[in-house]
Design a protein around this motif. Sequence first.
Motif, mmCIF file in Angstrom:
data_model
loop_
_atom_site.group_PDB
_atom_site.id
_atom_site.type_symbol
_atom_site.label_atom_id
_atom_site.label_comp_id
_atom_site.label_asym_id
_atom_site.label_seq_id
_atom_site.Cartn_x
_atom_site.Cartn_y
_atom_site.Cartn_z
ATOM 1 N N UNK A 293 0.818 -1.213 0.000
ATOM 2 C CA UNK A 293 0.000 0.000 0.000
ATOM 3 C C UNK A 293 0.849 1.259 0.000
ATOM 4 N N UNK A 294 2.024 1.199 0.636
ATOM 5 C CA UNK A 294 2.901 2.367 0.666
ATOM 6 C C UNK A 294 3.414 2.714 -0.733
ATOM 7 N N UNK A 295 3.581 1.706 -1.576
ATOM 8 C CA UNK A 295 3.988 1.947 -2.966
ATOM 9 C C UNK A 295 2.792 2.375 -3.799
ATOM 10 N N UNK A 296 1.667 1.681 -3.624
ATOM 11 C CA UNK A 296 0.452 1.978 -4.369
ATOM 12 C C UNK A 296 0.272 1.025 -5.535
ATOM 13 N N UNK A 297 -0.882 0.365 -5.587
ATOM 14 C CA UNK A 297 -1.124 -0.609 -6.645
ATOM 15 C C UNK A 297 -1.175 0.036 -8.026
ATOM 16 N N UNK A 298 -1.612 1.275 -8.112
ATOM 17 C CA UNK A 298 -1.616 1.948 -9.422
ATOM 18 C C UNK A 298 -0.199 2.089 -9.953
ATOM 19 N N UNK A 299 0.731 2.453 -9.079
ATOM 20 C CA UNK A 299 2.132 2.582 -9.489
ATOM 21 C C UNK A 299 2.715 1.222 -9.853
ATOM 22 N N UNK A 300 2.360 0.202 -9.082
ATOM 23 C CA UNK A 300 2.819 -1.158 -9.382
ATOM 24 C C UNK A 300 2.321 -1.590 -10.755
ATOM 25 N N UNK A 301 1.022 -1.396 -11.011
ATOM 26 C CA UNK A 301 0.432 -1.813 -12.288
ATOM 27 C C UNK A 301 1.085 -1.084 -13.462
ATOM 28 N N UNK A 302 1.340 0.203 -13.298
ATOM 29 C CA UNK A 302 1.958 0.979 -14.382
ATOM 30 C C UNK A 302 3.366 0.479 -14.664
ATOM 31 N N UNK A 303 4.132 0.209 -13.613
ATOM 32 C CA UNK A 303 5.501 -0.285 -13.793
ATOM 33 C C UNK A 303 5.508 -1.654 -14.464
ATOM 34 N N UNK A 304 4.659 -2.550 -14.010
ATOM 35 C CA UNK A 304 4.635 -3.896 -14.587
ATOM 36 C C UNK A 304 4.130 -3.861 -16.027
ATOM 37 N N UNK A 305 3.178 -2.987 -16.323
ATOM 38 C CA UNK A 305 2.714 -2.851 -17.707
ATOM 39 C C UNK A 305 3.852 -2.366 -18.606
#
Length: 405
Positions: A293-305
């Motif tokens: 949560x501290x990173x943020x799932x939106x940021x995770x999804x964007x990076x992995x995409x």
Amino acid sequence: MDLARIRADFPILRQRVHGKPLVYLDNAASVQKPKAVIDAIGECYGGYYANIHRGVHLLSERSTSAYEGAREKVRAFLNAASVQEIIFTRNATESINLVASSFGSQRIGAGDEIVITGMEHHSNIVPWQLLCERSGATLKVVPFTDAGELILEEYERLLDSGRVKLVAFVHLSNALGTINPVKTLIELAHARGIPVLVDGAQSVPHLAVDVRELDCEFYAFSSHKIYGPSGVGVLYGKKALLEAMPPYQGGGDMIQMVTFEKTEYADLPNKFEAGTPNIAGVIGLGAALDWLNAIGLDAVAAHEHDLLEYATPRLNEIPGLKIMGTARDKAALAAFTMQGIHPHDIGTILDREGVAIRAGHHCAQPVMQRYGVPATARASFAVYNTRDEVDALVAALWKVKELFE
């Protein structure tokens, strides 16, 4: 994102394998654990561990508080209405088996139908087969296209039989990377009064999940795929359904009162958590959710995409390499074959280059049968992976090709 800082959170990534820097791309099987999770588990065992719920001494109270605090973190992560809707299990597999054994024993009988899809993990196939064997129900399967997308017309046709009592499908395919249109699938089932279970084992590390917005009856996932420890799973279930379901297992902590004549069961969620649970593991899951949560799932999804968009054309440049699963809505996973080379040979050679991938049927043998292959090689990405690691993967695959020419 500060990738250097994120990678520094994972001690295991600092090692070398066969003299090469470790490139860990087997994340769809299990992700590595950040130091926050390792520390939380160590602090539990080294500082306050005791059995939960039953003790009045300080260590038991601290363990209970941390354990139930993790349940609240899971509730918030899924946006469930109540902590009573969050059941801890061993893994997503046990969560699905719980529903099949408890909900299934109440609701499904001879002549009924259960609908799943052709891209399911074995954990969302075998429990329903066992239920069908016990009850006399029939399992129906939604086909998918060569690209790895469900054929919605066939899904609706199966739903219209009038005999379907449950639909169960994967949110994100571990073998293809396909992100299924879960909201649409649920709405189509609910329009016919059919309850839905979603297997979210692969989706929760990559996508924000709101069970109230989805409106599914059940949602299952595993801790070890979302940066938490193994041996912990979660089942979300709508409270009214869970209250009506019989216990899955009997024993300590799931009871209110026991005599030799009768047992009164505990209230939710304890009714489905018999025996001493994986206390430190649940606390570790809570720490993993805090970290993510501290990173943020939106940021995770964007990076992995970004990693998927970078990797796909580079993989397609390798002659004879074919990616299995090219859905328009796809997560950061590339499963592939190489002409004339067995996936296990690919995995073995890549290991010598320090690159860890998965080779096999990925517990999705019907998917392999659909494409007419015994197995695939699979590279799957997580938040700590980099473009440089994609380059290392591609370079190693070129070596594989050269060795077999």
